[in-house]
Structures are given as C-alpha cells and as structure tokens.
Design a protein around this motif. Sequence first.
Motif, PDB file in Angstrom:
ATOM      1  N   CYS A  95       0.681  -1.192   0.175  1.00  0.00           N
ATOM      2  CA  CYS A  95       0.050   0.046   0.031  1.00  0.00           C
ATOM      3  C   CYS A  95       1.006   1.087   0.048  1.00  0.00           C
ATOM      4  CB  CYS A  95      -0.962  -0.050   1.283  1.00  0.00           C
ATOM      5  SG  CYS A  95      -1.971   1.557   1.334  1.00  0.00           S
ATOM      6  N   ASN A  96       0.620   2.267  -0.920  1.00  0.00           N
ATOM      7  CA  ASN A  96       1.534   3.436  -1.116  1.00  0.00           C
ATOM      8  C   ASN A  96       0.833   4.607  -0.145  1.00  0.00           C
ATOM      9  OD1 ASN A  96       3.606   2.097  -2.544  1.00  0.00           O
ATOM     10  ND2 ASN A  96       2.358   2.195  -4.469  1.00  0.00           N
ATOM     11  N   ARG A  97      -0.044   4.390   0.414  1.00  0.00           N
ATOM     12  CA  ARG A  97      -0.544   5.752   1.120  1.00  0.00           C
ATOM     13  C   ARG A  97       0.320   6.102   2.198  1.00  0.00           C
ATOM     14  NH1 ARG A  97      -5.900   5.796  -0.455  1.00  0.00           N
ATOM     15  NH2 ARG A  97      -6.965   3.690  -0.679  1.00  0.00           N
ATOM     16  N   SER A  98       0.827   7.237   1.969  1.00  0.00           N
ATOM     17  CA  SER A  98       1.877   7.872   3.006  1.00  0.00           C
ATOM     18  C   SER A  98       1.276   8.566   4.162  1.00  0.00           C
ATOM     19  CB  SER A  98       2.781   8.756   1.947  1.00  0.00           C
ATOM     20  OG  SER A  98       2.034   9.904   1.563  1.00  0.00           O
TER      21      SER A  98
ATOM     22  N   ARG B 267       0.150   2.725   9.691  1.00  0.00           N
ATOM     23  CA  ARG B 267       1.125   2.037   8.941  1.00  0.00           C
ATOM     24  C   ARG B 267       2.147   1.282  10.032  1.00  0.00           C
ATOM     25  NH1 ARG B 267       2.962   1.236   3.969  1.00  0.00           N
ATOM     26  NH2 ARG B 267       1.520   2.787   3.050  1.00  0.00           N
TER      27      ARG B 267
ATOM     28  N   ALA C 123       6.124   0.817   2.490  1.00  0.00           N
ATOM     29  CA  ALA C 123       5.679   0.413   1.341  1.00  0.00           C
ATOM     30  C   ALA C 123       7.064  -0.040   0.567  1.00  0.00           C
ATOM     31  CB  ALA C 123       4.829   1.393   0.641  1.00  0.00           C
TER      32      ALA C 123
ATOM     33  N   HIS D 297       7.786   0.382  -2.613  1.00  0.00           N
ATOM     34  CA  HIS D 297       8.394   1.360  -3.492  1.00  0.00           C
ATOM     35  C   HIS D 297       8.490   2.942  -2.617  1.00  0.00           C
ATOM     36  CE1 HIS D 297       7.614  -1.398  -6.413  1.00  0.00           C
ATOM     37  NE2 HIS D 297       6.267  -1.731  -6.515  1.00  0.00           N
ATOM     38  N   GLN D 298       8.270   2.765  -1.283  1.00  0.00           N
ATOM     39  CA  GLN D 298       8.779   4.023  -0.773  1.00  0.00           C
ATOM     40  C   GLN D 298       9.601   3.691   0.326  1.00  0.00           C
ATOM     41  OE1 GLN D 298       4.991   5.722   0.716  1.00  0.00           O
ATOM     42  NE2 GLN D 298       4.306   6.357  -1.441  1.00  0.00           N
TER      43      GLN D 298
END
Length: 478
Positions: free
Chosen positions: A443-446, A451, A455, A457-458
């Motif tokens: 999940c890419n929610r920053s 959390r 993530a 990709h982050q």
Amino acid sequence: MPRQPRLGGRVRGLRLKHALTQRALAERLGVSPSYLNLIEHNRRPLPAPMLLDLVETFGVDLAEFSTDDTARTADALLEVAADPMLKDLALGEAELRDLASNAPDIAQAVVRLYARVRDATGTAESLAEMLHDGDEASPTTISAMPSDEVSDLIQESGNYFHPLEQAAEALRSELEVDADDLASALTARLLDVHGVEVYIAHAGDMPSALRRYDPKAKRLMLSEALERPTRSFQLAHQLCLFEHRAVLDSLIEGRRLTTSDAQRLAVVALANYFAGAVMMPYESFLAAAENERYDIERLCHRFRARYEQVCHRLTSLRRPGSEGVPLHLVRVDIAGNISKQFSATGMKFARFSATCGRWAVHSAFLTPGEIRCQIEEMPDGERYFCVARTLRRERVGYQHAGPRLAISVGCRLADASRLVYSDHVQTGADSRVTMIGTACRVCNRSDCDQRASPAIHQPLRIDENVRGLSFFAPPADR
C-alpha cells in the motif's frame, strides 16, 4: 472504459498442455496462425465465440479463463515482491501483472514456492525458539497451509456448490419440518437411516470438543454447550458425511489440494456448506434476504441460525440466474489474523501479510456485539460498504470461553442501498470514506497513521529531527 481481459497466457498454456503448434490450434479454431499469435500475446482480445470453441475443443471448464483468478494471482505476486528479501530487484506492478496474465502457471508456481519459503522460515524460527527454551523439538514437515488451499477452492468455485444445494433441498423436502423442529428431525434420521444414536454430553466431559462421532459404537456426542442453531448445524454436517461422501469427493477431485490434511479440511468445509444449506434453503433464504434487505439479525431469527452462519450463507447466494447481492466476507481474531475469507466483490485480502489496521472488522472489538458500518476505499479507487461485528461463541465454561473473533461482510458501494445498514449512512459524494489497503507493504498511502511497515516502493526515510504520523509514514516534504 473497462480494461479488456488478458487471456492470452491461458490460451497459450492450454495449447502447450496439449502439445499443439500455433498452426495446428489455429486450424482447429478456423483462424490464421498470425491472429492466434496476437491473441496469445494479448495484442488482440479473445473473442467470445473463440472462447467457447476452446472450451468445447479441449473439454475444459469455462472457469479456467476466469480473470478473477488472474487478478488474485497478480495480487499475491505483489505481496511476494514486497518481501524485504526481494527489495533489491525493484519488481514493478505492471510486469508482475503481465506475468500473472501471460504465464499464469509460472506465476502460481512462484506464489507456491514463496509460501513454502514462508512456512520453512516459520518452522525454523519455531524450532530455534524450542531449542533455546530447552524444549524437545520434533521433526516438522514443511508444506503449504491447508487452509490457504481450501480458501482457494472456495474462491475459485464462487462459494457455490450446486450438487450440495440439490442434496440439501432434497433433504429439507423429505423432512417437511420448520426451523424449530429441524434438530429433532435430523436426530431421528440419523437413528432411523444410519443407526446412529445422538447423545447430549456434559460440557465437562467434552471440554475441547463440541461434536464427536464414535464409528464403532455408532454414537454421536454433542456438547450441551451448543445452542440449538449450532446443534442443527452439527447434525446436518454429520449427516452429509454419511449420505453424500461421494458428492464431497467429486467436488475436491482434481483440485489443487496438495496434502491429505488439505483434502480432509476441504471435506469439512463442504460438509459445513451443506449444513448451512439445510438450515437456510436457497430460494426461501434468498427471498427473505431480499425482503429484509439483508438484515442479518432478522434472518437469524427467521431461520433459527447464528450470526456467523447467516453471514456465510449470504455469501453463497451465487446461483446463476438467482443471485443475491455479491458480498465479501472476512473473519479475524483479536490479533488480526484472518481465519476465513471470500470475495465476490473484488475486495482484495492479504495472503502473506498482516491486514490493514483501518478495516472496521478490527475496530469491532472496541464495541463487542454492536454493528459497525464503514465505507472503505482501496488504493485502486474501488469503494465498498462493510458491516462488522464481533462474534459470540458458545462458552463451554469459565476456563473455556472460546476465541475472540470479529466478522465483516461487505458489498460494492453501488449495492449499498440494498442493505438495511446503509439507511443511516451517507453513501453519496459527501460520504465519510476510510482509506484502506490490502497490506502495508503493498500500500502506497503515505498519510496513514496505522502503517506498520514501509511500502515496497517508498523506501524508509529517517529524519531524527522530524516525526511523521507513524514511524513508517514519513512526513510530507516541506
């Protein structure tokens, strides 16, 4: 505009399975080899007439071309790629979805191998802990989780098993009893037809079991802790094992059940399906669900069933031409572990990771016994309306109170008006929406304060002078 299903990999896999060249298959289908090549590489959609020709030519089930199955495999691959041991590969979502679409068998192999690695790692850690604590360690066989394989069987079947529905309808028609007399009628049938006597045992005599059958004595013991709905359910389950074993075996034949444990668990799950169908006959239950607008508690009263039994039955209303509202279901324990899941809505569930802490099914533990409603939005923009509640299990005694569980059922937001629970919830453009995800690693929610891991990709960014919403949610750049 809806995306065209990518079925080229399925076509190519079917062709190679039967050792055919592109030219040979093209001749059978009445198309040119070049056109078939474009289809196999997803440069042309698979026309419906050709799909039917493939089904007829090779005698395969139409379900083998299900795009839902491809999507589930792709989602599982995304979780695999999110594992920290693969972080240096920088696997992209697009290429993983292409792999699931173009080479579905290879993609499934990757998912299964990863599951074995996870199981092996867990086994090694458990053995290390046992040795560290001085306990004796016994050899452990590394295998796929039987529960995962059975969940896949149910998902691939759409949680609808027509032979069991027919058998359940025939039994209810033969018994000719209402819900109040069902347990007595099932008890009588076990004795009259199978010579099995049913006894109600003291809870103290069966502290760790609710049902036990002794085949030598032909005696079925039920705990006195069972409430009447569960008693009917367990009687119907046992009757299914006696009368419909061949049907159960046929339903699991050829399925991806790699161990005897998985096969036995599948038999239990299917016998439970039969029991639910006996208690809540399809057509009358569907009519009541529609009339009561899926009010679960009213359906519990009407069919003398428990809350969880009704939730399960609602997800099985998938008879072609007579479907109910497509629903998904998830059951978790107080630690967040998923013990049951099914999705007819497209809702994605984590296969290898912890679940999203924002789901209403987790917050249900804060208000035991109360209904909690939530509009949830996944990262892909899809919205769902969900209803969650804790479950009250039979208490065997003070020292055996049973597990703490919560269950959630939900539908697409477009179907929410068909559920009574949406009457006092704003479901329009101004609705209050909770942004959720499948699992933290994918999940890419920053902006998530729940959390629990970064993530994939982050990359985790640490600034000792700045504190974000959580340790794994970096603050927005200023």
